[in-house]
Write an enzyme that holds these catalytic residues in place. Structure first.
Site, short mmCIF file in Angstrom:
data_model
loop_
_atom_site.label_atom_id
_atom_site.label_comp_id
_atom_site.label_asym_id
_atom_site.label_seq_id
_atom_site.Cartn_x
_atom_site.Cartn_y
_atom_site.Cartn_z
N ILE A 67 1.04 -1.17 -0.03
CA ILE A 67 -0.04 0.15 0.02
C ILE A 67 0.61 1.17 -0.13
O ILE A 67 0.48 2.30 -0.57
CB ILE A 67 -1.22 0.00 1.15
CG1 ILE A 67 -2.04 1.13 1.02
CG2 ILE A 67 -0.33 0.07 2.46
CD1 ILE A 67 -3.16 0.79 -0.23
N ASP A 68 2.07 1.35 0.67
CA ASP A 68 2.60 2.70 1.02
C ASP A 68 4.42 2.02 0.98
O ASP A 68 4.62 1.02 1.33
CB ASP A 68 2.16 3.20 2.35
CG ASP A 68 2.17 4.45 2.38
OD1 ASP A 68 1.79 5.11 1.68
OD2 ASP A 68 2.20 4.88 3.55
N PRO A 69 5.08 3.17 0.70
CA PRO A 69 6.43 3.08 0.92
C PRO A 69 6.72 3.01 2.42
O PRO A 69 6.03 3.34 3.40
CB PRO A 69 7.17 4.28 0.40
CG PRO A 69 6.08 4.85 -0.44
CD PRO A 69 4.75 4.57 0.21
#
Length: 218
Positions: A67-69
């Site tokens: 979903i996200d770094p």
């Protein structure tokens, strides 16, 4: 490698020709939201936001999507950890180790696995705050993932809650596996057997299975 220019940092995107069809729209969308993203100190740094666009898509069979770094020290390559300290990639490596029997390794990188394209749905966050830029990236994220799914056979999303509605935004029919996040409690990620399921789905579609052990470094 091709290049396109932006009005804001990182000012230039170097990209593989496989991304050509959406580059103009990406530039327009990014120029609209960049000032809001760049108000924060970001992970990764702006020069690494679009790093994965330099990668070819034609030879990819699977997109592994987070979903996200990482909220700190992200490299622009999803799940990558140069010193192998991030929990997420350590859990992924542990699971692949149990599947493949590889026991002694120093690191793991999905970017080194033939046929696999690692991706993060959102391309940055404020340092220390996961999903803090989700609203800014929303339109771009949809554009890019839809483009990726035109190439791959299987989309493997890591996060049951984060990706619960992902199928509703995809216009291209693609086989989608929504699994637990690697850091989920009680080894749910390993119990999920997502990597094995992906290979079964590829075989059903007469595609070569993924050799997940290729991600190990020694």
């Amino acid at each position: 490698m091709r290049r396109v220019f932006l009005s804001h940092e990182p000012y230039v995107i170097e990209y593989h020709e496989d991304w050509e069809n959406i580059i103009t729209r990406l530039v327009d969308m990014y120029n609209e939201v960049a000032e809001w993203i760049l108000k924060d100190d970001t992970s990764p740094t702006p020069d690494k936001f679009f790093k994965q666009l330099s990668v070819s898509l034609k030879d990819k069979r699977v997109c592994v999507c987070g979903i996200d770094p990482y909220p700190r020290d992200a490299t622009g390559v999803p799940f990558e950890s140069h010193n192998f300290t991030k929990k997420t990639i350590k859990y992924i490596a542990e699971t692949v180790s149990n599947i493949t029997g590889v026991r002694y390794y120093k690191g793991y990188n999905l970017n080194n696995v033939e046929g696999v394209f690692p991706w993060n749905y959102y391309l940055s966050c404020k340092i220390g705050e996961t999903k803090s830029h989700a609203l800014h990236w929303k339109r771009i994220s949809k554009l890019l993932l839809q483009h990726i799914t035109k190439y791959v056979n299987v989309l493997y999303c890591l996060g049951k809650t984060d990706f619960a509605n992902i199928r509703s935004i995809l216009e291209t029919p693609v086989t989608t596996v929504i699994g637990y996040h690697p850091a989920a409690r009680e080894k749910q990620f390993e119990k999920d057997k997502g990597f094995e399921i992906v290979n079964v789905l590829l075989e059903i579609n007469d595609k070569p299975s993924i050799r997940w052990e290729q991600g190990f470094s020694y």
